[in-house]
Design an enzyme around this catalytic site. Structure first.
Site, short mmCIF file in Angstrom:
data_model
loop_
_atom_site.label_atom_id
_atom_site.label_comp_id
_atom_site.label_asym_id
_atom_site.label_seq_id
_atom_site.Cartn_x
_atom_site.Cartn_y
_atom_site.Cartn_z
N VAL A 130 -4.04 -11.51 4.66
CA VAL A 130 -4.88 -12.70 4.58
C VAL A 130 -4.08 -13.80 3.92
CG1 VAL A 130 -7.14 -13.56 3.85
CG2 VAL A 130 -6.77 -11.09 4.09
N LYS A 174 -9.98 2.32 -3.59
CA LYS A 174 -10.63 1.64 -2.46
C LYS A 174 -11.16 2.66 -1.45
CE LYS A 174 -10.23 -2.88 -3.17
NZ LYS A 174 -11.36 -3.84 -3.11
N TYR A 213 -4.57 1.98 -6.65
CA TYR A 213 -5.40 0.98 -5.99
C TYR A 213 -5.98 1.55 -4.70
CZ TYR A 213 -6.54 -3.34 -3.46
OH TYR A 213 -7.18 -4.32 -2.75
N LEU A 221 -9.07 -15.60 -3.07
CA LEU A 221 -8.71 -16.05 -1.72
C LEU A 221 -9.84 -15.81 -0.71
CD1 LEU A 221 -6.58 -16.78 0.50
CD2 LEU A 221 -5.82 -14.40 0.36
N TRP A 240 13.67 -13.32 3.09
CA TRP A 240 14.09 -11.97 2.72
C TRP A 240 14.13 -11.06 3.94
CZ3 TRP A 240 10.66 -11.17 -2.28
CH2 TRP A 240 11.17 -12.02 -3.29
#
Lengths: 318, 318
Positions: A170, A144, A140, A15, A205
């Protein structure tokens, strides 16, 4: 006049990579910039020798490091260890090889989900390490965060300008539209198209009330170009739209419905959790540098994304 | 009755490793325990193949992982990146190889300097990730913190019992008495002996005001034995004497002068950095498990350490 830049973009097929490509296309190729967008087809960044071979071949002066093993909520829960180890390996290979090859600047890509779970809002760049991240993606997140730690280390020990940006929410063409992903906008787009196709109701949702800042991948790409060219701090910088342009999930859903041309029934499933009402990230640091940067209006950005989705069913990642 | 334990101790030629040996010697070897104390002579833990070969040879059921690149205040300042990367490599090799060899328990060794620099006192185990560590040793500290992150990951993904202990400032025989690399107590002992030998004044670096809880390596060793045999939590355990047993660097220097038999001038060099002022930690969790554990009186522990130093001039690491 500075000399030619050779820019290597890792993880360039996702992306954000496409957002950078879109930004370059819009402003026109610069003659002092040679771009190389690579992906796992070109090198296995988990492997040191493969990473070195890539750098030896391309000889980059600049690196935009987007490559990572990412995963939505469900994938992360069980596999936090693997995600931590693999991303740590990739990051160490890229940063240390960049250092070895005298790369002038490395811009890595972090995400607001790595911030502390228990926090006050708005979130800003100084808060990255102030508490444990959300449990569901701790592997994760920590991997990072360790990019930021190493950026600092490379700067203190070797004078390198290795830095990072922190983006969130994003959206755009070439996103991952898998519903288990946990990212809200692509999820809404996917479900709107599915509902339109098979005549089922479109379900939102939660209550739809939570407000979020979304950033269009084209705008993120434009900002990446500026960061790569001009940003000289080692500390991270948040790339987010202004707080005033936050919209609610319901408003986002309405824009998606309009863009997709869905005319069927819309249902709210209030049994699904909302998450925090606001998760505002501060773009004050960005605005200090770029007070006049104009973000693409969200209605237009959602329309462009839905048009792309409708026109590219064979390449959409599901 | 549980089967035989084969216990591999990495980094065992240092201070803590000798403390464990001293504890075993004090209580007597147990029949169901086979100990292997290894060091860099036996394997290069930065190298995966070498680590695997070690595990293949010894086939441990338990691992006490002490091996690390360590350094006192002044060494860390310059080389935070290296401390981060090398320790991360070692830790990944040891933990992943332990997993591969089905090791029942791994106990890694963290340090109270890994806690957040800006914090409330007393510090407890839950606070490990709640803010950046002290600037001077951020590389070392983040590498250690990531052991705790991986312990959690190995447990969630593979059901492993990989855990850690967090001792306060350790001292004792076989310490590193190098003035540049070493920690505060061995530094004081070394300088006291040097001053006694060559008639120069005994210099205390910094203001002497910082307060510390110290733990004698023999006591730490005794606690390691208990943790290895009985502690079954994945979250870390602080190993420390009570908070009200803190002493200042200046007070420690006075006890050392007495133990060494140094009667000359004591000078403070306030141009030297103090490091963190207070690092008071809570041993509540440890006391919940071991309400009756008795620490060696500090004065006696200092005397024993100084006596060892004087008797082993040729072996002392300087």
């Amino acid at each position: 006049m500075s000399s030619k830049k050779v820019i290597l973009v890792t993880g360039g097929s996702g992306l954000v990579g496409h957002g950078i490509k879109a930004a370059m296309e819009r402003e026109g190729q610069r003659s002092d910039e040679e771009w190389h967008f690579v992906s796992s087809k070109d090198a296995d960044l988990k492997n040191r020798a493969s990473t070195e071979a890539l750098f030896a071949k391309i000889k980059p002066t600049h690196v935009i490091h987007l490559a990572a093993l990412v995963g939505g909520l469900f994938r992360n829960l069980k596999y936090n260890l693997d995600i931590f180890r693999i991303n740590s390996r990739i990051n160490d290979n890229v940063l240390s090889t960049a250092h070895k090859h005298n790369v002038e600047k490395v811009v890595s890509c972090l995400s607001t989900c790595i911030f502390p779970d228990k926090t006050t809002y708005p979130i800003d760049e100084t808060m990255v390490h102030d508490g444990p991240p959300h449990d569901s993606s701790f592997g994760y997140s920590y991997s990072k965060r360790m990019i930021d730690v190493q950026n600092k280390g490379y700067h203190i020990q070797h004078g390198c300008t290795f830095t990072s940006v922190i983006a969130s929410n994003v959206f755009g063409p070439y996103d991952n539209f898998n519903c288990e992903n946990g990212h809200v906008l692509p999820g809404l787009i996917r479900r709107a198209f599915d509902s339109k196709a098979d005549g089922t109701p479109f379900v939102i949702w939660g209550t739809g009330s939570p407000r979020r800042q979304f950033i269009y991948s084209l705008d993120l790409g434009r900002l990446f170009l500026w960061i790569m060219r001009e940003y000289k701090e080692v500390e991270p910088i948040i790339l987010a739209a202004d707080e005033e342009s936050e919209i609610s999930i319901k408003e986002a859903a309405d824009l998606v419905i309009e863009a997709v041309g869905f005319k069927g029934e819309v249902i709210q499933d209030t049994s699904k959790p909302d998450g925090p009402l606001k998760k505002t990230t501060s773009n004050a640091k960005l605005r200090k540098y770029l007070p006049h940067f104009v973000f693409t209006p969200i209605k237009e950005a959602i329309k462009d994304t839905c048009d792309w989705y409708g026109a590219n069913p064979d390449i959409v990642r599901k | 009755m549980s089967g035989k334990k084969i216990i591999l101790v990495t980094g065992s030629s240092g201070l803590v490793g000798h403390g464990i040996r001293a504890a075993i010697e004090q209580e007597g070897q147990r029949e169901d325990e086979e100990w292997h104390f290894v060091s860099s002579k036996d394997a290069d833990l930065q190298d995966r193949a070498s680590t695997e070969a070690l595990f293949e040879k010894i086939k441990p059921t338990h691992v006490i992982h002490l091996a690390a690149l360590v350094g006192g205040l002044f060494r860390n300042l310059d080389h935070n990146l290296d401390f981060f990367r090398i320790n991360t490599q070692i830790n990944d090799n040891v933990l992943s190889t332990s997993h591969r060899y089905d090791v029942k328990k791994v106990i890694s060794c963290l340090s109270t300097c890994n806690f957040p620099n800006e914090t409330k006192y007393p510090i407890n185990e839950t606070m490990l990730h709640c803010g950046p560590p002290h600037e001077t040793n951020f590389g070392y500290s983040y590498a250690k913190r990531m052991i705790d992150v991986q312990n959690k990951g190995y447990h969630m993904q593979h059901g492993r019992m990989f855990t850690s202990v967090i001792p306060t400032s350790v001292f004792g025989p076989h310490d590193n008495f190098n003035l540049h690399d070493g920690h505060v107590l061995p530094g004081l002992i070394r300088r006291a002996f040097d001053s006694k030998a060559d008639g120069t004044p005994f210099v205390i670096w910094g203001t002497g005001s910082p307060r510390r809880q110290f733990i004698y390596s023999l006591d730490l060793g005794r606690l390691f034995l208990w943790v290895m045999r009985e502690y079954n939590e994945v979250t870390p355990l602080i190993l420390s004497a009570e908070a009200d047993h803190e002493i200042s660097i200046k007070e420690a220097a006075e006890l050392i002068s007495e133990a060494v038999g140094y009667h000359g001038a004591v000078i403070q060099d306030t141009s030297k950095s103090d490091g963190q002022f207070k690092k008071t930690v809570s041993n509540d969790k440890m006391r919940k498990y071991l309400p009756d554990f008795k620490f060696t009186p500090f004065k006696q522990a200092i005397k024993e350490t100084c006596d060892w130093y004087a008797a082993n001039a040729d072996k002392v690491r300087k």
